[in-house]
Scaffold this motif. Sequence first.
Motif, PDB file in Angstrom:
ATOM      1  N   ALA A 194     174.059  13.570   5.149  1.00 35.80           N
ATOM      2  CA  ALA A 194     174.240  13.716   3.671  1.00 35.80           C
ATOM      3  C   ALA A 194     175.567  13.514   3.180  1.00 35.80           C
ATOM      4  O   ALA A 194     175.640  13.149   2.174  1.00 35.80           O
ATOM      5  CB  ALA A 194     173.794  15.248   3.845  1.00 35.80           C
TER       6      ALA A 194
ATOM      7  N   VAL B 142     164.960  15.274  -0.494  1.00 36.75           N
ATOM      8  CA  VAL B 142     165.172  14.162  -1.628  1.00 36.75           C
ATOM      9  C   VAL B 142     164.508  14.482  -2.880  1.00 36.75           C
ATOM     10  O   VAL B 142     163.340  14.720  -3.003  1.00 36.75           O
ATOM     11  CB  VAL B 142     164.844  12.810  -0.895  1.00 36.75           C
TER      12      VAL B 142
ATOM     13  N   VAL C 234     171.381  13.364  -1.192  1.00 39.22           N
ATOM     14  CA  VAL C 234     170.353  13.910  -0.397  1.00 39.22           C
ATOM     15  C   VAL C 234     170.839  15.200  -0.095  1.00 39.22           C
ATOM     16  O   VAL C 234     172.133  15.585  -0.077  1.00 39.22           O
ATOM     17  CB  VAL C 234     169.822  13.298   0.608  1.00 39.22           C
TER      18      VAL C 234
ATOM     19  N   HIS D  27     160.381  16.729  -5.148  1.00 42.37           N
ATOM     20  CA  HIS D  27     161.050  16.619  -4.035  1.00 42.37           C
ATOM     21  C   HIS D  27     159.955  16.140  -2.934  1.00 42.37           C
ATOM     22  O   HIS D  27     159.006  16.644  -2.898  1.00 42.37           O
ATOM     23  CB  HIS D  27     162.091  17.733  -3.888  1.00 42.37           C
TER      24      HIS D  27
ATOM     25  N   LEU E 122     166.156  16.097   5.781  1.00 40.42           N
ATOM     26  CA  LEU E 122     166.697  15.636   4.492  1.00 40.42           C
ATOM     27  C   LEU E 122     165.789  16.254   3.407  1.00 40.42           C
ATOM     28  O   LEU E 122     164.535  15.915   3.512  1.00 40.42           O
ATOM     29  CB  LEU E 122     167.207  14.478   4.417  1.00 40.42           C
TER      30      LEU E 122
END
Length: 274
Positions: A223, A252, A233, A208, A250
């Motif tokens: 989000a 990912v 996300v 990630h 965020l």
Amino acid sequence: MLLRPGDVVAVEEPGYPPARRLFTSLGVRVTGVPVDAEGLVVPELPDRAKLVYVTPSHQFPLGRVMSLARRQELLEWAGSRPVAIVEDDYDSEFRFSARPLEPLCTLDRGGRVLYVGTFSKSMVPAMRTGFVLAPPGLRPALVAARQLSDAHGQTAVQAALARFIEEGLFARHVRRAGREYQDRHARVTAALGRIPALDVIPTAAGLHVTAMLRPGLDSSRIAAAARRDGVAVEELAAYAEQPSRTASGLVVGFGAVDPELIEEGLALLGRTIA
């Protein structure tokens, strides 16, 4: 085995929510400790902590690596107290840069560190197989606790995994998977870097990438809007005990993403933020 109700456990803030929930279920007091660019901020550790839970090789979820100086500082802090350190090295197989720093457990000279790992990332989560490297004095009690919990793990699965490792097939699999994940990591990092509202946290491992949002942007709204557009996300605040005190960002993930869809998906995320 090491904790009693009322004991204090220190965890990273933000950090791994399931660990926090597990400790809370044992009736202990969980205290979040901030992390900075070098890792866990040692002076912020509570003096009464009986256990410290850390992810130094790839801090979850920020992705930073604990510096050697900070690792030594943490071990020195623990050396003068009746405290254990659980070092969770959950995805160290997938590192995309130079040789990693020595784990806490190899730097430890006082028998304070329990090193835990898992095959959930490197193989498959359904295998439900992990491991712990513990100081010799704790091993008999750990074995007894394991036997009391459910007697033993999945012996057939573990025997097959042991053979897979001994024959060199695991190392081959990790090399092949590592090349694939390195490509995805590069694509995700580059695509996020093209979004003006994001500041990507540099990382060289794992599955990630975390990016901070510029001030004034609401990660929760972004989000949710991204999910409606078909882009998955997570907001960084979901990994914090006190979301209001966590910077907007965020997370990912790319472990189960079609690499050919990364650019398209993150371009859509950019338009959603805009």
